[in-house]
Design an enzyme around this catalytic site. Structure first.
Site, PDB file in Angstrom:
ATOM      1  N   LYS A 152      -2.411 -22.714  -4.401  1.00 44.50           N
ATOM      2  CA  LYS A 152      -3.313 -23.694  -3.777  1.00 44.50           C
ATOM      3  C   LYS A 152      -4.460 -24.143  -4.698  1.00 44.50           C
ATOM      4  O   LYS A 152      -4.877 -25.293  -4.658  1.00 44.50           O
ATOM      5  CB  LYS A 152      -3.904 -23.136  -2.479  1.00 44.50           C
ATOM      6  CG  LYS A 152      -2.899 -23.040  -1.334  1.00 44.50           C
ATOM      7  CD  LYS A 152      -3.631 -22.580  -0.076  1.00 44.50           C
ATOM      8  CE  LYS A 152      -2.686 -22.426   1.094  1.00 44.50           C
ATOM      9  NZ  LYS A 152      -3.412 -22.199   2.355  1.00 44.50           N
ATOM     10  N   ASP A 176      -5.701 -27.319   6.506  1.00 43.90           N
ATOM     11  CA  ASP A 176      -5.959 -26.097   7.281  1.00 43.90           C
ATOM     12  C   ASP A 176      -7.127 -26.270   8.258  1.00 43.90           C
ATOM     13  O   ASP A 176      -7.072 -25.779   9.389  1.00 43.90           O
ATOM     14  CB  ASP A 176      -6.249 -24.921   6.343  1.00 43.90           C
ATOM     15  CG  ASP A 176      -4.988 -24.416   5.655  1.00 43.90           C
ATOM     16  OD1 ASP A 176      -3.879 -24.599   6.208  1.00 43.90           O
ATOM     17  OD2 ASP A 176      -5.097 -23.851   4.550  1.00 43.90           O
TER      18      ASP A 176
END
Ligand code: ATR
Length: 283
Positions: free
Chosen positions: A68, A105
């Site tokens: 990420k 997210d």
């Protein structure tokens, strides 16, 4: 014939990812010609993989552990959430052929609560966030976006909580676990982002907080979804808090990516939730 739209999830390892189940459910539900596959990339391979998506016929995909932060660094453009969180979990190629990165997210966290408890952010604006890892950053970004005015971040390694307070500003207060109990009664929303109680992380032990002094109507939510009812949620439920499990965050965070790659904004249905739940219970 229409071009076959292809997307992926990549990580290292990747075989346990449930993202293919989610996206293939939607491809089928909307009758779209497309594919979504898990592709494993080692940390050495990932940069080349990400920089050559178009050549591989890929429109974009999801990125998970441990890529990420590398994805964040490789993107030519990033959305505001990715910039604030410092990590990218969704890649897509835009009309100018540029590699774009987003972080969904925070969106997934808030959308799950919106779906399960629509008034979750309508009352008081104090939150207690347990944990200061990557997931905590997304939760803090979401809570700040929803107007939370005071967010206490409790972490075993208090320096990590302090780093988040420095990064996100004066509405964040860093604390250690010895102080956490005292904050329970002040919180309108309590979020567990720690791996305490996650399957595979030791025996299921009691969560180290007592929620009996929590405010009436306070909300508790966990970002862990295996098990669905974590010790944190079980204790909060017993104390009368309104509880939301973490599975919906996984489902909702997938929505913006699917829309980028396949052009349809998909719906998180009960049927989808059940499919993922069945798969989780198999494992
Ligand atoms: P993620 O990116 O999923 O948030 P992470 O960065 O590994 O994962 O963070 C895990 C969180 O769980 C951290 O807040 C961690 O606390 P530390 O920063 O002190 O490591 C917390 N955590 C994990 N095991 C814990 C334990 N046994 N007791 C208390 N906190 C724990």
């Amino acid at each position: 014939m229409a071009e076959m739209k292809q997307a992926f999830v990549t990580g290292f390892p990747i075989k346990h990812s449930r993202s293919p189940l989610i996206h293939n459910y939607w491809l089928q539900r909307y009758g779209l010609t497309g594919s979504y596959k898990a592709i494993e990339n080692s940390p050495e391979n990932f940069p080349h993989f990400a920089k050559t998506l178009a050549e591989q016929g890929l429109r974009g995909g999801n990125v998970t552990i441990p890529h990420k932060e590398t994805a964040f660094a490789l993107c030519e453009k990033r959305d505001a959430a990715a910039e604030a969180i410092g990590a990218v979990n969704t890649l897509w190629i835009d009309a100018d052929n540029k590699l774009n990165g987003g972080n969904t997210d925070a969106y997934g966290f808030a959308a799950n609560l919106d779906a399960q408890l629509p008034d979750w952010d309508k009352g008081g604006k104090t939150a207690l966030v347990l944990g200061a890892g990557g997931a905590s950053r997304a939760v803090l970004y979401a809570l700040l976006n929803r107007g939370f005015e005071k967010i206490i971040v409790v972490n075993r390694t208090v320096e990590r909580a302090q780093a988040l307070a420095e990064h996100f500003g004066s509405k964040i207060l860093a604390a250690d676990w010895d102080q956490a109990q005292g904050f329970v009664r002040t919180a309108d929303v309590i979020v567990n982002t720690t791996s305490l109680g996650m399957s595979g992380h030791g025996e299921a032990e009691a969560f180290p907080l007592d929620f009996s002094a929590a405010k009436a109507g306070a909300v508790a939510t966990d970002i862990v979804y295996i098990p669905l009812e974590t010790p944190f949620l079980a204790q909060a439920r017993q104390a009368g808090l309104r509880c939301v499990d973490g599975l919906g965050m996984l489902l909702h965070q997938a929505v913006p990516g699917f829309e980028h790659w396949f052009g349809v904004r998909p719906e998180v249905t009960d049927e989808l939730r059940q499919i993922i739940l069945n798969d989780v219970q198999k494992s």
